[in-house]
Design an enzyme around this catalytic site. Sequence first.
Site, PDB file in Angstrom:
ATOM      1  N   GLU A  79       0.853  -1.186   0.000  1.00  0.00           N
ATOM      2  CA  GLU A  79       0.000   0.000   0.000  1.00  0.00           C
ATOM      3  C   GLU A  79       0.893   1.242   0.000  1.00  0.00           C
ATOM      4  O   GLU A  79       1.813   1.363   0.822  1.00  0.00           O
ATOM      5  CB  GLU A  79      -0.914  -0.012   1.241  1.00  0.00           C
ATOM      6  CG  GLU A  79      -1.887   1.156   1.228  1.00  0.00           C
ATOM      7  CD  GLU A  79      -3.118   0.927   2.106  1.00  0.00           C
ATOM      8  OE1 GLU A  79      -3.359  -0.205   2.557  1.00  0.00           O
ATOM      9  OE2 GLU A  79      -3.845   1.918   2.323  1.00  0.00           O
ATOM     10  N   ARG A  80       0.648   2.116  -0.951  1.00  0.00           N
ATOM     11  CA  ARG A  80       1.458   3.342  -1.145  1.00  0.00           C
ATOM     12  C   ARG A  80       2.914   3.006  -1.446  1.00  0.00           C
ATOM     13  O   ARG A  80       3.822   3.766  -1.112  1.00  0.00           O
ATOM     14  CB  ARG A  80       1.369   4.279   0.051  1.00  0.00           C
ATOM     15  CG  ARG A  80      -0.042   4.570   0.523  1.00  0.00           C
ATOM     16  CD  ARG A  80      -0.916   5.108  -0.568  1.00  0.00           C
ATOM     17  NE  ARG A  80      -2.287   5.323  -0.127  1.00  0.00           N
ATOM     18  CZ  ARG A  80      -3.272   5.705  -0.928  1.00  0.00           C
ATOM     19  NH1 ARG A  80      -3.047   5.891  -2.223  1.00  0.00           N
ATOM     20  NH2 ARG A  80      -4.486   5.884  -0.480  1.00  0.00           N
ATOM     21  N   LYS A 113      -3.750  -0.028  14.026  1.00  0.00           N
ATOM     22  CA  LYS A 113      -4.622   1.011  13.469  1.00  0.00           C
ATOM     23  C   LYS A 113      -6.033   0.564  13.786  1.00  0.00           C
ATOM     24  O   LYS A 113      -6.466  -0.492  13.314  1.00  0.00           O
ATOM     25  CB  LYS A 113      -4.395   1.098  11.959  1.00  0.00           C
ATOM     26  CG  LYS A 113      -5.390   1.962  11.190  1.00  0.00           C
ATOM     27  CD  LYS A 113      -4.979   2.098   9.719  1.00  0.00           C
ATOM     28  CE  LYS A 113      -5.968   2.902   8.911  1.00  0.00           C
ATOM     29  NZ  LYS A 113      -5.540   3.110   7.521  1.00  0.00           N
ATOM     30  N   GLU A 134     -10.354   4.835   9.118  1.00  0.00           N
ATOM     31  CA  GLU A 134     -10.547   4.488   7.708  1.00  0.00           C
ATOM     32  C   GLU A 134     -11.132   3.076   7.552  1.00  0.00           C
ATOM     33  O   GLU A 134     -10.656   2.264   6.768  1.00  0.00           O
ATOM     34  CB  GLU A 134      -9.235   4.627   6.936  1.00  0.00           C
ATOM     35  CG  GLU A 134      -8.688   6.046   6.989  1.00  0.00           C
ATOM     36  CD  GLU A 134      -7.444   6.275   6.135  1.00  0.00           C
ATOM     37  OE1 GLU A 134      -6.645   5.336   5.987  1.00  0.00           O
ATOM     38  OE2 GLU A 134      -7.287   7.395   5.629  1.00  0.00           O
ATOM     39  N   ARG A 137     -11.236  17.960  10.195  1.00  0.00           N
ATOM     40  CA  ARG A 137     -10.538  16.673  10.262  1.00  0.00           C
ATOM     41  C   ARG A 137      -9.233  16.773  11.065  1.00  0.00           C
ATOM     42  O   ARG A 137      -8.849  15.846  11.765  1.00  0.00           O
ATOM     43  CB  ARG A 137     -10.258  16.176   8.838  1.00  0.00           C
ATOM     44  CG  ARG A 137      -9.377  14.954   8.799  1.00  0.00           C
ATOM     45  CD  ARG A 137      -9.310  14.325   7.426  1.00  0.00           C
ATOM     46  NE  ARG A 137      -8.094  13.535   7.305  1.00  0.00           N
ATOM     47  CZ  ARG A 137      -7.688  12.947   6.196  1.00  0.00           C
ATOM     48  NH1 ARG A 137      -8.408  13.050   5.083  1.00  0.00           N
ATOM     49  NH2 ARG A 137      -6.568  12.253   6.165  1.00  0.00           N
ATOM     50  N   LYS A 180       1.462  10.674  13.541  1.00  0.00           N
ATOM     51  CA  LYS A 180       2.079  11.158  12.296  1.00  0.00           C
ATOM     52  C   LYS A 180       2.678  12.539  12.532  1.00  0.00           C
ATOM     53  O   LYS A 180       2.161  13.306  13.358  1.00  0.00           O
ATOM     54  CB  LYS A 180       1.040  11.235  11.176  1.00  0.00           C
ATOM     55  CG  LYS A 180       0.604   9.866  10.681  1.00  0.00           C
ATOM     56  CD  LYS A 180      -0.284   9.959   9.442  1.00  0.00           C
ATOM     57  CE  LYS A 180      -0.742   8.563   9.029  1.00  0.00           C
ATOM     58  NZ  LYS A 180      -1.496   8.523   7.768  1.00  0.00           N
ATOM     59  N   ASP A 238      -1.810  14.326   6.917  1.00  0.00           N
ATOM     60  CA  ASP A 238      -1.398  13.041   6.330  1.00  0.00           C
ATOM     61  C   ASP A 238      -0.181  13.223   5.423  1.00  0.00           C
ATOM     62  O   ASP A 238      -0.328  13.178   4.192  1.00  0.00           O
ATOM     63  CB  ASP A 238      -2.588  12.454   5.542  1.00  0.00           C
ATOM     64  CG  ASP A 238      -2.438  10.967   5.313  1.00  0.00           C
ATOM     65  OD1 ASP A 238      -1.523  10.370   5.889  1.00  0.00           O
ATOM     66  OD2 ASP A 238      -3.243  10.398   4.548  1.00  0.00           O
ATOM     67  N   GLU A 284       3.943   8.961  -0.893  1.00  0.00           N
ATOM     68  CA  GLU A 284       2.523   8.956  -1.255  1.00  0.00           C
ATOM     69  C   GLU A 284       2.052  10.309  -1.764  1.00  0.00           C
ATOM     70  O   GLU A 284       1.324  10.388  -2.750  1.00  0.00           O
ATOM     71  CB  GLU A 284       1.700   8.527  -0.026  1.00  0.00           C
ATOM     72  CG  GLU A 284       0.202   8.589  -0.271  1.00  0.00           C
ATOM     73  CD  GLU A 284      -0.617   8.190   0.953  1.00  0.00           C
ATOM     74  OE1 GLU A 284      -0.031   7.769   1.974  1.00  0.00           O
ATOM     75  OE2 GLU A 284      -1.858   8.297   0.869  1.00  0.00           O
TER      76      GLU A 284
HETATM   77  C1  GCV Z   1      -2.327   2.453   5.413  1.00  0.00           C
HETATM   78  C2  GCV Z   1      -3.458   7.472   4.380  1.00  0.00           C
HETATM   79  C3  GCV Z   1      -3.113   6.559   3.247  1.00  0.00           C
HETATM   80  C4  GCV Z   1      -3.579   5.140   3.513  1.00  0.00           C
HETATM   81  C5  GCV Z   1      -2.973   4.683   4.837  1.00  0.00           C
HETATM   82  C6  GCV Z   1      -3.420   5.643   5.925  1.00  0.00           C
HETATM   83  C7  GCV Z   1      -2.828   5.306   7.270  1.00  0.00           C
HETATM   84  O1  GCV Z   1      -4.824   7.703   4.436  1.00  0.00           O
HETATM   85  O2  GCV Z   1      -3.687   7.054   2.072  1.00  0.00           O
HETATM   86  O3  GCV Z   1      -3.155   4.330   2.455  1.00  0.00           O
HETATM   87  O4  GCV Z   1      -3.346   3.374   5.144  1.00  0.00           O
HETATM   88  O5  GCV Z   1      -3.009   6.946   5.598  1.00  0.00           O
HETATM   89  O6  GCV Z   1      -1.840   5.913   7.611  1.00  0.00           O
HETATM   90  O7  GCV Z   1      -3.365   4.463   7.956  1.00  0.00           O
END
Ligand code: GCV
Length: 717
Positions: free
Chosen positions: A182-183, A302, A306, A351, A375, A380, A408
Amino acid sequence: MKKILCLCLFFFSVLAVSADDGYRLWLRYELVSSAKLLANYRSAITSIHFPGTSPSLNAAKDELQMGLEGLLGKKVSLQNNTAFNQLVIGTAKSNAVIAALSLSQQLTKAGDEGFVIVTSKQDQKNIIAIAANTDVGVLHGVFHFLRLLQTQQNIQNLSITSAPKIKYRLLNHWDNLNRFVERGYAGFSIWNWHTLPGYIDQRYIDYARANASIGINGAVITNVNANALILTKEYLEKVAALADVFRPYGIKIYLTGRFSAPIEIGKLKTADPLNADVKQWWKNKIDEIYTYIPDFGGFLIKANSEGQPGPQDYKRSHADGANMFAEALAPHGGIVMWRSFVYNNESPEDRLKQAYTEFKPLDGKFNKNVAIQVKNGPLDFQPREPFSPLFGAMPKTPLFMEYQLTQEYLGFSTHLVYMAPLFKEVLNADTYEKGKGSTVAKVLDGSLGGHALSGMAGVSNIGNDINWTGHPFGQSNWYTLGRLAWDHEISSAQIANEWIRQTFGNSRQLVDTVEKIMLSSREAMVNYMTPLGLHHIMGYGHHYGPAPWFDKASRADWNPVYFHKADSIGIGFDRTEKGTNYLSQYAPELKKLYENINTCPEEYLLWFHHVAWDHRMKSGRTLWNEICYRYNVGVVSVRLMQKQWNSIEKQVDKQRFNQVKMLLAVQEKEAVWWRNSCLLYFQTFSKMPIPSSYEKPDHTLEYYKDLSFPLAPGNGR
Ligand code: GCV
């Protein structure tokens, strides 16, 4: 015929010399290029006393011998006798000569993972001692010594004591079990689950070497969007095989925990963290993991983010969820890294405010072996964000940093962006949590809050591309993460300098030029993508390229228009008291500074304010003209980077020279794309002309809006 054959052989041998596929990363160990230094090194290192065997000591010996053979162009053998040897290596336990040196003061400072490298005396003669308290410390010391040689440092009078400032230094892989990353923009996952545990790819060992060389001591090997299957016996055997490879290098394995695993693989009806059966299930599962991996590091989680399951599905808090894992991990010494990346589109709240709203009230409610992983910014991983306000708001809780190495939002792996300046900007930011000087770095390393846990993680940019990171310069960001987690005080310039010397070579012109390119690259990107505090105006979903016009996402806060709020009056997100009051989440000193449009640093202007198009900027330009200027400066900066790169053609191997040259051309084209499309779009609101001194967009806005990239990489499963 013979002549042609000879010519061909010559041709291929030249090619072989001039090609470098980047696989060796910064551990290339090329022959020292300065004849004088080479002679010095050769005479200083003719004999080594490095007794003792253990997996880590053996790894250190192999590395040292391989490194020295490359750097010095000759083999240096290890001596078994305690008579005079120039290089003496080990712990007090493994090496009697080390034990006899009075290094106890330095060794106390070196701790469990650090090392001491000193010039000392044995029988009146100079020796270099590499000493540590543990075998892994010795390995770190050996890597550091090789770095000194690779960067062509003087080794005549050494007096180095080094210990990591941060305890948990981790890569987070967003790697799925089907090898989709992913990414990820550098190929598929390097974890080949199908061939594990029987087949150990050389890459696993080289991955561990690279990490150990920069002090990374943990790897979360699975995606935070987790799959419960990783917790089954079949996969745990595979994970154990990787843990066995990493162990000698001082690297622990961590996994991501799918909150609903008790239902999905445990046949329970609930995953409620306060339910006794659920607690017992996790306890049993965690006990089982430790039978496979006795030094298992713990979980990264996590939850309720999402679409991921989490404790709130059962009306429980994040603390209830994290503490359930923590209780089961504690007897084994494992930790929980619970992510604060949560936001909810059903809540009308800005957000950016949501993580703080959710987590701040939980400060002090987490078990001792829980850290909250935050983060760097509140949104993001944008090209520029202010630091997340959580860093100044949870004094009773250890906070780990999460950076993103994979690009990303930073042009994927075709854009050259050296991230140390981005990372340092956040580390140096003052939270004012305990008065002036309460920097994010001090929050992280635990010194401000007196925490035992401290951590820094980078979302990996590694894949199975031959050079690991796709863009050869992506390697520098992996390198930076390790170096900064070890010592957050090292400057961006120093990290770049040592990375360049090890990765490309030591010639002054080469080092100076590449350093300039690297140090300017992040600001260049901010300018051609999101100047003056603009954010999240990338393409929807895949985040490739500009799409500030996009407004069709299923949730408001996934739309670029939500973030820039351009209208006929101006542009930017009002986060002052008159707006969402996000600024109230920062210390009063910062709130005051940012709240006032005249004192707000311009790099964050549109992050915090909705600003009129004709607002006068510090440069004397109107906001609109400043936006035009910044986008153009971004493009010009990339063109300068191209010129600088071309100027060192003769000093870089052909393969990597051409690779970077082509990638810079892509970057230039995309910088122009960003500039043109953003200016044309924002102009529909400002109704002001693009000053005539700038290049005119070569397409219409409609052309840019029509571009679509359904198969852009990194997005999906
Ligand atoms: C792993 C962003 C990214 C998602 C990622 C998410 C996260 O939204 O687009 O791909 O998911 O961050 O950090 O959980």
